[in-house]
Design a protein around this motif. Structure first.
Motif, short mmCIF file in Angstrom:
data_model
loop_
_atom_site.label_atom_id
_atom_site.label_comp_id
_atom_site.label_asym_id
_atom_site.label_seq_id
_atom_site.Cartn_x
_atom_site.Cartn_y
_atom_site.Cartn_z
N UNK A 62 0.82 -1.21 0.00
CA UNK A 62 0.00 0.00 0.00
C UNK A 62 0.86 1.27 0.00
N UNK A 63 1.93 1.23 -0.75
CA UNK A 63 2.82 2.39 -0.83
C UNK A 63 2.28 3.38 -1.84
N UNK A 64 2.08 4.63 -1.40
CA UNK A 64 1.62 5.65 -2.35
C UNK A 64 2.79 6.14 -3.17
N UNK A 65 2.50 6.71 -4.32
CA UNK A 65 3.54 7.24 -5.19
C UNK A 65 3.84 8.67 -4.76
N UNK A 66 5.07 8.95 -4.23
CA UNK A 66 5.37 10.28 -3.72
C UNK A 66 5.88 11.25 -4.78
N UNK A 199 14.17 18.43 -1.99
CA UNK A 199 13.50 17.15 -2.21
C UNK A 199 14.17 16.39 -3.34
N UNK A 200 14.07 15.07 -3.27
CA UNK A 200 14.51 14.24 -4.39
C UNK A 200 13.54 13.08 -4.53
N UNK A 201 13.44 12.57 -5.75
CA UNK A 201 12.54 11.45 -6.07
C UNK A 201 13.35 10.39 -6.80
N UNK A 202 13.25 9.17 -6.34
CA UNK A 202 13.99 8.10 -6.99
C UNK A 202 13.13 6.83 -7.02
N UNK A 203 13.52 5.92 -7.86
CA UNK A 203 12.82 4.65 -7.99
C UNK A 203 13.77 3.53 -7.62
N UNK A 204 13.26 2.59 -6.82
CA UNK A 204 14.03 1.43 -6.43
C UNK A 204 13.28 0.15 -6.75
N UNK A 205 13.82 -0.97 -6.34
CA UNK A 205 13.18 -2.26 -6.66
C UNK A 205 11.81 -2.44 -6.03
N UNK A 206 11.51 -1.67 -4.99
CA UNK A 206 10.20 -1.79 -4.33
C UNK A 206 9.25 -0.67 -4.71
N UNK A 228 7.47 6.49 0.88
CA UNK A 228 7.43 5.58 -0.26
C UNK A 228 8.07 4.26 0.10
N UNK A 229 8.67 3.61 -0.89
CA UNK A 229 9.18 2.25 -0.72
C UNK A 229 10.61 2.25 -0.19
N UNK A 230 10.84 2.92 0.91
CA UNK A 230 12.15 2.86 1.54
C UNK A 230 12.29 1.55 2.29
N UNK A 231 13.53 1.19 2.61
CA UNK A 231 13.78 -0.12 3.18
C UNK A 231 15.08 -0.03 4.00
#
Length: 842
Positions: A62-66, A199-206, A228-231
Motif C-alpha cells: 500500500x505504498x503511495x507514489x510520492x 526534495x529528491x525522487x527516486x525509484x528502487x526495486x520496491x 514511499x518504498x524505503x527499506x
C-alpha cells in the motif's frame, strides 16, 4: 577509523538518456563503529539488518507514489534531473547556524553538515603577538625616497607569524534507504527556495521514494523525511575528524525508549591555508586532554545526534542536531565530548512527540517571514527576447538563490556568512573559508538592507564591533597606533594581523591595514538604509578614524596620504619589476575620506560622547579631511589605482579596489564629482577590456558598478557571464581554481554581490533622489518587484512594461524631501514624513 572519502559507498552511473542516475550495488564505507551499517531506532516492528544492527523497515504494501508532477519551470524552484557530481552542485539548507549540503544521491543520500562556530584553532594567544612597530618608520622613509625594493622588503618585517584559522566541516551524513544491493534511479531533485526544502525522487526495486530535507530555525535541527518504498533506513557519517560513534538507548515521550546515534570528536588545533601548498603538517590534530572543566586552548569539540522514527506506514523521519564547544571569541572552547553528546541528544529526544507537519509548518512560516519580503517577477519578459543572452527566468532564479542563501547563512545570533556562507566540505578549505575582508565579507552584505533584511546584518555588525576591540592590539603592536587595524582576513577568533611573508602572501596580500575602515563604512551605509545595528557606531568609527589619522602624512604638495599603502592583491610596475608598497592608493584615500565624513556626521547628529576626547578627535578629523588628497587621474583621463602613473601588473585584475568610491562607496558620483566619475568609468572599461571579471565575485562587482553608472549593456553582459558562465547547476557562484579537482570553488559573495547589482539596476537612491529603472538589462523589458529598500529606508514596489515605469509605490522611511524619477515618470519632488506613501501610475 574515520572515512576519508566515500566513493566506495555509492557508485554513480549515468544512464543512456543522460537524465536519470542510479546507485550501483555497492555498500557504504563504515565509520568508527566497526560495522558497515549503523542502528537507527529500537522499535517493536523493526527488523534486524544483515550486519546485526537495527534498521527501520517501511511497509512494502500500500505504498503511495510520492513523485510530483515535474513541470519545466516553477518560480522560486530549482529542478534538476541528475544528482550533484560534487559539493558545488548540491542544494544548500541552513538556519544561520546549522548548514547542510544535499546531494540528491539515489539510494544513499549525502548531506554535508556544518556549524557556523565550528572552526580550527582557539582564542588568540598573547605569545603570538610581537611589537613590530619599530619597522613602520623605515618603511615610510623608503616610500618617501621612492626606494620601492627597500619598502617592499621592510614591509615584510611588519608581518606576523601566524595565519587565520579555518572553517571546518562536521562530516557527511549518509542516509541509506534501501539494501546495499538495491539499485535506485534518480527521477529528479528540487530546491523550493520559498519553503527552504530540498526534495529528491527516486525509484528502487520496491517502488518510488521521496526524500525531503529542511533545517528548522525554531527547533535548530535538520529534519529528513522519507516516504514511499524505503527499506532499512540506515545512517552513517563520513567523518574527517576521527569522531567516535556511540549508540545509546534514550527514554522518549510516549514510548519506552529509542536508539540515538551520536558522533563526537574535535576540530584541528591548526590548519594551514590551502594556498601555501604542500607544507609540513598542514592539519595539526589535537593530542591534549581537556582540563578539569572540559576546556582546551585549541581544537574545540563537537557532537552530532540523530534519531529515526516511523511516522506512518510508509514514512520515516530522521532528526539531526549538532553542537560544538565554542564559548566566545576570547574564551577557551570546550572539548567535553560527554557534555556535548548529551546536549545534542537532548535536542533530538525533545522532538519525539512533535508532529512532522507541525515542525515543517513552523519552519516554512519562519523562513517565509524573510523570503516573502521581496519578490522579483520577470515572467512578463519573454524568453524569445533573450536571444543569445540569459533569459529573464534564469536571471530571476539567480536573484532568488542569492537572497535565499543570505537568509540561510546569516541570522540574528549567528556568525556572519563566511566565504562559503555556512557550507564547506573540506578540512583544508579554499582560502581557509574565513572572512576575507578586502572584498568577500563586505560583498556578502551588500544586498541585505536593499532586500529589507536589515536584521540579517546583525552578525556582521557584531563581528565588526568585536574586531574594533580585539584588533586594537594589532594597531598597537604593528603600527604603534591608537584605534584598531584589520588586514585582509579574519576568523572566528578575531584574527587581525598581517599574515607571514611566505609566498604568495607577500605585501600585496598581507600589508593592507585598512580593512577596518571598509567594514566601518559599510555599517554607516547600513544605517543610511534604515538598519538598526545595535552596536556603538561612534566607538567603532572613532577607532577606525584614529588609526587612519596615524597612517596619514603629508605628500610633497602638503596633501595627506596613507603611508604605507597597498591596493589589495595587486602590484604596480617600475621598470618592469612588480612592487606593492607605496603611499596614497586610490582605495585608501577613498576609505579614509568616507570614514572621516561618517564620523563628522555622527558628531553633527549629537552621537559623539560629550567629552574632550571626542571633541578633540572630531576637530582632528575635520582638519585632516580638508587636507586629504583626492584620488588622482592620469593624463589619459583614467582614475589611477596608485598615487603615480605606474603601469598595473595586471590590467585585467580581478579586484576593482580603486573604484570603491563609485560602488559600494559614495565619494564618486556623477552629480557631485563629475570628473572623478568620468575617470572611474574609463578605469572600469580598461579593467574589463583586459579581462577582469573572470571570477564570480569580480563579475558581481562589475555588475554593481555598471548599474551605478547606468550602463545597461554592461549590466546585461555581467548578468550573462554570472549566470551562464560562473554558476554551477544549482546556481552557486564559482571561482576558478586550476588545482582543484573540479576546477572551481564555491564563493557565496558572487551570489550575494550579484543580487545587489540586480537591485541597483532596477532602483537606486542617493541623497534623497530615487531613480527608477536606471539600468535594467534589455532582456527585461517588463516585470515587477516589490519590497526593495533604498537609502533613506524607503520601500519601493515597482511595475514596468516596455522599459518604462507603469506603476510605483514608495513607502517613506526617513522624513525629509524625496525626488522620484525614471523612464515614463515625470520628476516628483516633495516633502514627506515617515510612513507616507507616494503612488504613481503611468
Amino acid at each position: 577509523m574515520s572515512v576519508v572519502g566515500w566513493s566506495s559507498g555509492s557508485v554513480l552511473a549515468r544512464q543512456p538518456t543522460g537524465r536519470r542516475w542510479s546507485s550501483g550495488p555497492t555498500r557504504a564505507a563504515s565509520t568508527n563503529s566497526g560495522a558497515s551499517w549503523l542502528p537507527t531506532e529500537r522499535s517493536p516492528d523493526a527488523d534486524v539488518s544483515r550486519s546485526g544492527h537495527v534498521g527501520v523497515r517501511l511497509s512494502e504494501h500500500h505504498v503511495h507514489d510520492p513523485r510530483p508532477s515535474m513541470t519545466q519551470h516553477a518560480r522560486h524552484h530549482i529542478r534538476l534531473n541528475s544528482p550533484a557530481t560534487s559539493f558545488l552542485e548540491a542544494f544548500l539548507l541552513g538556519n544561520g547556524r546549522l548548514g547542510a549540503a544535499v546531494h540528491g544521491l539515489p539510494g544513499c543520500e549525502r548531506l554535508d553538515l556544518n556549524l557556523d562556530t565550528f572552526w580550527s584553532g582557539g582564542p588568540l594567544s598573547s605569545a603570538e603577538r610581537h611589537d613590530r612597530s619599530q619597522w613602520l618608520e623605515p618603511v615610510r622613509a623608503a616610500v618617501r625616497r621612492g626606494d620601492h625594493e627597500e619598502a617592499q622588503r621592510l614591509a615584510q618585517e611588519l608581518q606576523g607569524d601566524t595565519w587565520s584559522q579555518s572553517y571546518e566541516p562536521l562530516g557527511g551524513l549518509l542516509v541509506r534507504f534501501g539494501d546495499p544491493s538495491d539499485e535506485f534511479v534518480l527521477e529528479g531533485r528540487e530546491l523550493d527556495m520559498a519553503a527552504a526544502i530540498a526534495s529528491s525522487w527516486s525509484s528502487g526495486p520496491r517502488g518510488p521514494v521521496r526524500l525531503r530535507s529542511w533545517i528548522s530555525a525554531p527547533r535548530d535541527v535538520l529534519v529528513i523525511e522519507l516516504s514511499g518504498a524505503t527499506h532499512n533506513v540506515v545512517l552513517d557519517l563520513d567523518d574527517p575528524h576521527g569522531a567516535e560513534y556511540v549508540a545509546s538507548h534514550e527514554n522518549v515521550p510516549g514510548a519506552s525508549e529509542a536508539l540515538v546515534h551520536t558522533w563526537a570528536g574535535r576540530a584541528p588545533v591548526a590548519v594551514a591555508p590551502d594556498y601555501l601548498g604542500d607544507v609540513d603538517e598542514p592539519i595539526r590534530w589535537p593530542t591534549d586532554e581537556p582540563d578539569a572543566s572540559g576546556l582546551v586552548d585549541a581544537g574545540m569539540g563537537f557532537a552530532i545526534a540523530a534519531i529515526t522514527q516511523r511516522t506512518g506506514p510508509d514514512e520515516v523521519r530522521v532528526i539531526v542536531a549538532a553542537v560544538d564547544g565554542y564559548r566566545g571569541r576570547t574564551a577557551r572552547p570546550s572539548a567535553d565530548l560527554s557534555d556535548l553528546r548529551r546536549r545534542a541528544v537532548d535536542q533530538v529526544v525533545a522532538l519525539w512527540e512533535v508532529p512532522t507537519e507541525t515542525m515543517r509548518a513552523e519552519h516554512e512560516a519562519e523562513h517565509r517571514s524573510w523570503f516573502d519580503r521581496v519578490d522579483l517577477d520577470l515572467s512578463a519578459s519573454s524568453a524569445q527576447e533573450a536571444g543569445a543572452h540569459v533569459d529573464a527566468a534564469r536571471a530571476e532564479q539567480f536573484f532568488d538563490v542569492g537572497r535565499y542563501l543570505l537568509i540561510a547563512s546569516s541570522r540574528p545570533g549567528s556568525q556572519p556568512a563566511n566565504l562559503q556562507g555556512i557550507w564547506n566540505d573540506d578540512t583544508r578549505p579554499g582560502w581557509s573559508c574565513n572572512w576575507t575582508t578586502n572584498i568577500n565579507l563586505p560583498m556578502n552584505y551588500w544586498p541585505a538592507a536593499r532586500l529589507g533584511l536589515g536584521e540579517l546584518t546583525r552578525p556582521f555588525a557584531s563581528l565588526v564591533a568585536d574586531l574594533a576591540e580585539l584588533a586594537s592590539t594589532t594597531a598597537r603592536d604593528v603600527y604603534g597606533a591608537p584605534g584598531w587595524a584589520l588586514h585582509h582576513n579574519t576568523d572566528l577568533w578575531g584574527f587581525s594581523a598581517p599574515v607571514p611573508s611566505t609566498a604568495p602572501t607577500d605585501p600585496h596580500h598581507a600589508n593592507w591595514p585598512v580593512a577596518g575602515l571598509w567594514l566601518t563604512e559599510q555599517l554607516a551605509e547600513l544605517e543610511r538604509f534604515g538598519v538598526d545595528l545595535s552596536v556603538d557606531l561612534w566607538a567603532i568609527t572613532a577607532g577606525a578614524a584614529e588609526f587612519a589619522l596615524h597612517l596619514l602624512e603629508p605628500d610633497p604638495d602638503g596633501r595627506l596620504v596613507t603611508n604605507p599603502s597597498t591596493s589589495p592583491e595587486h602590484d604596480f610596475l617600475v621598470d618592469g619589476v612588480p612592487f606593492s608598497v607605496s603611499a596614497g592608493t586610490a582605495m585608501d584615500q577613498q576609505l579614509v575620506a568616507e570614514v572621516f565624513d561618517s564620523l563628522l556626521e555622527l558628531a553633527a547628529a549629537g552621537r559623539a560622547p560629550a567629552d574632550a576626547t571626542a571633541q578633540a578627535l572630531t576637530e582632528r578629523v575635520r582638519e585632516a579631511r580638508d587636507r586629504l588628497r583626492a584620488p588622482r587621474v592620469g593624463d589619459d583621463g583614467v582614475l589611477l589605482e596608485w598615487g603615480e602613473t605606474w603601469e598595473p601588473a595586471d590590467r585585467g585584475h580581478r579586484h576593482l579596489s580603486h573604484l570603491y568610491g563609485l560602488f559600494p562607496g559614495a565619494s564618486i558620483d556623477a552629480q557631485r564629482t563629475h570628473a572623478l566619475e568620468a575617470a572611474a568609468r574609463l578605469a572600469l572599461r580598461d579593467r574589463i577590456d583586459h579581462g577582469s571579471g573572470y571570477t564570480g565575485w569580480s563579475q558581481a562587482w562589475i555588475l554593481c558598478l555598471a548599474a551605478r553608472i547606468g550602463d545597461t549593456d554592461l549590466v546585461q553582459h555581467s548578468v550573462d557571464v554570472l549566470v551562464r558562465d560562473l554558476t554551477s547547476a544549482s546556481l552557486l557562484d564559482l571561482h576558478p581554481v586550476p588545482n582543484h579537482p573540479t576546477g572551481f570553488r564555491f564563493q557565496i559573495d558572487g551570489n550575494l554581490g550579484g543580487v545587489a547589482g540586480i537591485i541597483e539596476s532596477l532602483v537606486s537612491a542617493r541623497d534623497g533622489h530615487i531613480r527608477l529603472l536606471p539600468a535594467p538589462p534589455g532582456t527585461w523589458p517588463a516585470g515587477s518587484v516589490r519590497g526593495l529598500v533604498v537609502e533613506g529606508g524607503h520601500r519601493v514596489d515597482l511595475t514596468w512594461s516596455e522599459g518604462r515605469v507603469e506603476r510605483v509605490r514608495v513607502t517613506v522611511g526617513r522624513a525629509g524631501e524625496i525626488r522620484v524619477s525614471g523612464p515614463g515618470v515625470a520628476d516628483i519632488l516633495r516633502p514627506v514624513t515617515t510612513g507616507d506613501t507616494i503612488g504613481i501610475d503611468s
